[in-house]
Scaffold this motif. Structure first.
Motif, mmCIF file in Angstrom:
data_model
loop_
_atom_site.group_PDB
_atom_site.id
_atom_site.type_symbol
_atom_site.label_atom_id
_atom_site.label_comp_id
_atom_site.label_asym_id
_atom_site.label_seq_id
_atom_site.Cartn_x
_atom_site.Cartn_y
_atom_site.Cartn_z
ATOM 1 N N ILE A 286 -90.894 -9.615 22.821
ATOM 2 C CA ILE A 286 -91.941 -10.240 23.099
ATOM 3 C C ILE A 286 -92.602 -9.512 24.122
ATOM 4 N N LEU A 287 -91.661 -9.556 25.466
ATOM 5 C CA LEU A 287 -92.161 -9.218 26.826
ATOM 6 C C LEU A 287 -92.764 -7.866 26.675
ATOM 7 N N MET A 288 -91.525 -6.899 26.024
ATOM 8 C CA MET A 288 -91.722 -5.542 26.337
ATOM 9 C C MET A 288 -92.580 -4.828 24.900
ATOM 10 N N LEU A 289 -92.733 -5.373 24.072
ATOM 11 C CA LEU A 289 -93.151 -4.606 22.955
ATOM 12 C C LEU A 289 -94.677 -5.386 22.691
ATOM 13 N N TRP A 290 -94.773 -6.581 22.804
ATOM 14 C CA TRP A 290 -95.936 -7.238 22.472
ATOM 15 C C TRP A 290 -96.904 -7.425 23.845
ATOM 16 N N ARG A 291 -96.398 -7.985 24.928
ATOM 17 C CA ARG A 291 -96.904 -8.289 25.924
ATOM 18 C C ARG A 291 -96.765 -7.106 27.178
ATOM 19 N N LYS A 292 -96.155 -6.197 26.807
ATOM 20 C CA LYS A 292 -96.195 -4.834 27.509
ATOM 21 C C LYS A 292 -95.701 -5.168 28.838
ATOM 22 N N VAL A 293 -94.975 -6.072 29.370
ATOM 23 C CA VAL A 293 -94.282 -6.438 30.578
ATOM 24 C C VAL A 293 -93.518 -5.615 31.005
ATOM 25 N N SER A 294 -93.622 -5.016 32.418
ATOM 26 C CA SER A 294 -92.798 -3.918 32.736
ATOM 27 C C SER A 294 -91.328 -4.096 32.753
ATOM 28 N N LEU A 295 -90.437 -3.022 32.625
ATOM 29 C CA LEU A 295 -89.157 -3.218 32.403
ATOM 30 C C LEU A 295 -88.151 -4.115 33.378
ATOM 31 N N PRO A 296 -88.552 -3.697 34.660
ATOM 32 C CA PRO A 296 -87.642 -4.607 35.582
ATOM 33 C C PRO A 296 -87.924 -5.912 35.486
ATOM 34 N N LEU A 297 -89.196 -6.582 35.344
ATOM 35 C CA LEU A 297 -89.654 -7.948 35.285
ATOM 36 C C LEU A 297 -89.178 -8.295 33.973
ATOM 37 N N SER A 298 -89.113 -7.753 32.835
ATOM 38 C CA SER A 298 -88.593 -8.150 31.623
ATOM 39 C C SER A 298 -87.190 -8.556 31.857
ATOM 40 N N LEU A 299 -86.270 -7.690 32.355
ATOM 41 C CA LEU A 299 -84.982 -7.662 32.514
ATOM 42 C C LEU A 299 -84.666 -8.785 33.581
ATOM 43 N N LEU A 300 -85.754 -9.139 34.550
ATOM 44 C CA LEU A 300 -85.175 -10.320 35.430
ATOM 45 C C LEU A 300 -85.673 -11.715 34.770
ATOM 46 N N ILE A 301 -86.669 -11.576 33.772
ATOM 47 C CA ILE A 301 -86.966 -12.838 33.199
ATOM 48 C C ILE A 301 -85.977 -13.132 32.157
ATOM 49 N N CYS A 302 -85.489 -12.327 31.486
ATOM 50 C CA CYS A 302 -84.398 -12.490 30.513
ATOM 51 C C CYS A 302 -83.204 -12.971 31.227
ATOM 52 N N ALA A 303 -82.611 -12.412 32.408
ATOM 53 C CA ALA A 303 -81.584 -12.766 33.038
ATOM 54 C C ALA A 303 -81.765 -14.279 33.633
ATOM 55 N N ALA A 304 -83.000 -14.525 34.109
ATOM 56 C CA ALA A 304 -83.365 -15.968 34.627
ATOM 57 C C ALA A 304 -83.265 -17.264 33.608
ATOM 58 N N VAL A 305 -83.715 -16.631 32.376
ATOM 59 C CA VAL A 305 -83.686 -17.724 31.181
ATOM 60 C C VAL A 305 -82.236 -17.856 30.767
ATOM 61 N N ALA A 306 -81.535 -16.673 30.504
ATOM 62 C CA ALA A 306 -79.973 -16.992 30.357
ATOM 63 C C ALA A 306 -79.465 -17.675 31.333
ATOM 64 N N LEU A 307 -79.774 -17.509 32.742
ATOM 65 C CA LEU A 307 -79.030 -18.430 33.721
ATOM 66 C C LEU A 307 -79.370 -19.848 33.467
ATOM 67 N N VAL A 308 -80.622 -20.231 33.339
ATOM 68 C CA VAL A 308 -80.981 -21.526 32.993
ATOM 69 C C VAL A 308 -80.546 -22.248 31.790
ATOM 70 N N ILE A 309 -80.472 -21.533 30.948
ATOM 71 C CA ILE A 309 -79.625 -21.865 29.573
ATOM 72 C C ILE A 309 -78.144 -22.385 29.910
ATOM 73 N N ALA A 310 -77.478 -21.364 30.646
ATOM 74 C CA ALA A 310 -76.213 -21.553 30.977
ATOM 75 C C ALA A 310 -75.939 -22.917 31.825
ATOM 76 N N LEU A 311 -76.952 -23.200 32.642
ATOM 77 C CA LEU A 311 -76.849 -24.210 33.557
ATOM 78 C C LEU A 311 -76.973 -25.521 32.861
ATOM 79 N N VAL A 312 -77.969 -25.571 31.783
ATOM 80 C CA VAL A 312 -78.430 -26.826 30.947
ATOM 81 C C VAL A 312 -77.227 -27.242 30.138
ATOM 82 N N ILE A 313 -76.669 -26.178 29.364
ATOM 83 C CA ILE A 313 -75.565 -26.105 28.443
ATOM 84 C C ILE A 313 -74.364 -26.528 29.068
#
Length: 414
Positions: free
Chosen positions: A387-414
């Motif tokens: 969604i970030l890279m192919l649809w919203r055309k978010v830059s690669l470094p920012l997309s990687l950062l967002i995905c890492a942050a979301v994965a980190l939040v999921i790990a903390l919640v679970i």
């Protein structure tokens, strides 16, 4: 217009620091800086240089920078342009590797890397789409791509062999028109011999040194990454599966998950993606015998990856016009590019399987996942990355950062 050395340093320094996003973005940045913003190169010169660099093994964007620097200020200009394109990213890779060996095993860091790895799968698929659209323009191209995929996925044939067979088929069978050579005068070979001796000697000197010192590990590093420098047609993605198989299975330098981490980190840095070789060597050196070997292995990998690029450029640059008008050579390149599509497809499947499944078994017909080890979280993160890279055309470094942050939040919640 001939720029001063100070102008060359400033412009190519900016290119080196801002060259994120892979070869397409890097080439676009160079076009803006060298053709659009200042009258250093004409459009025809730039496109001819790009075509020439695509004929060579190695990172085409780095070689385009080197060639354009050579075109503007000779050998010194080529050195300035090439080094400034590589060294900023190499420094960042070293810093990231030092952080990785000290903190990469922490649970929260590993959780963040799940997000990075998931995004990398989408990055590779995106690269596959771009290469396929460019390369597969005929039925023969599709057949070459399919056979290359089967050769590496099901038969585990080595990547260099696939490239060689594709090149021979393209040059001697695919296009009969390659028999005819345009009437273009071949430049004199006299000036090429010293360049071959100098740059070939510089390339081989460290290899000979570590061999004489009986440094088996460093000799393996030097020889392996020198071989990669010769067969990297089609960019870094084309050789990643071959590199991973060799460094993780044959040599046991790093693990497959570490290789995927290496690619994810290399995607976040400026400079050519093939700098992933530096990260692999740094990590392998550290795991072999600590920080000293880590620095030696990393420096050797960078040397053996990029010194050949200067050899190719400075030796072949006077022959650009002649080379670009050789139908047989261009037919070989077209076949190699088609083969690369199949190789990158194999890499895409390989990455996706190792990210989504915790266990993979090897069969005579390729890798097979253990379905009970399926992990749904990477699939959700892949969807987010798409969604970030192919649809919203978010830059690669920012997309990687967002995905890492979301994965980190999921790990903390679970």
């Amino acid at each position: 217009m001939t720029p001063s050395l100070a102008e060359l340093w400033r412009v190519y320094g900016r290119i080196g620091l801002l060259s994120f996003g892979g070869p397409a973005a890097q080439i676009a940045l160079m076009h803006k800086e060298l053709v659009e913003d200042r009258p250093w190169l004409e459009e025809k010169q730039f496109l001819g240089a790009l075509s020439f660099c695509m004929l060579l093994p190695g990172p085409e964007a780095m070689q385009l920078a080197t060639y354009s620097g050579w075109k503007l200020r000779g050998t010194l200009g080529g050195l300035i342009a090439g080094l400034l394109f590589v060294l900023p990213g190499a420094a960042v890779i070293l810093a990231l590797a030092l952080l990785y060996v000290n903190y990469g095993t922490l649970p929260l860091v590993q959780a963040a890397f799940v997000g990075v790895k998931s995004a990398v799968v989408i990055v590779v698929l995106q690269a596959l789409w771009k290469v396929a659209n460019k390369a597969l323009t005929s039925t023969t191209g599709w057949v070459i791509a399919a056979l290359s995929f089967l050769a590496i996925f099901a038969l585990a044939l080595p990547f260099p062999l696939i490239v060689l067979v594709a090149a021979l088929y393209g040059a001697f069978i695919w296009r009969k028109a390659a028999e005819q050579t345009p009437d273009i005068t071949l430049p004199s070979h006299g000036s090429s011999v010293p360049k071959i001796l100098i740059w070939g000697g510089l390339w081989l000197a460290p290899i000979a040194l570590v061999a004489v010192l009986d440094q088996t590990f460093l000799t393996q590093i030097a020889l392996f990454f020198s071989k990669l420098a010769v067969v990297t047609f089609g960019g870094a993605y084309a050789v990643l599966a071959y590199m991973t198989q060799t460094v993780s299975v044959e040599y046991g330098w790093i693990t497959t998950p570490q290789m995927i981490d290496a690619l994810g980190l290399a995607e976040t840095t400026p400079g050519p993606l093939i700098l992933v070789t530096e990260f692999v060597a740094l990590l392998a050196g550290f795991q072999h015998s600590g920080y000293g070997m880590m620095l030696a292995a990393g420096a050797l990998a960078v040397w053996c990856t990029f010194t050949p690029c200067f050899l190719w450029i400075f030796t072949a640059a006077p022959y650009v016009e002649w080379l670009l008008n050789q139908p047989r050579l261009n037919a070989a390149l077209a076949a190699i590019t088609s083969a690369v599509v199949g190789v990158v497809l194999n890499l895409s499947i390989w990455f996706a399987l190792h990210v989504v499944f915790a266990q993979i078994t090897t069969t005579p017909f390729g890798p097979r996942p253990v379905f009970s080890s399926f992990d749904p979280m990477p699939v959700a993160l892949m969807a987010l990355a798409a969604i970030l890279m192919l649809w919203r055309k978010v830059s690669l470094p920012l997309s990687l950062l967002i995905c890492a942050a979301v994965a980190l939040v999921i790990a903390l919640v679970i």
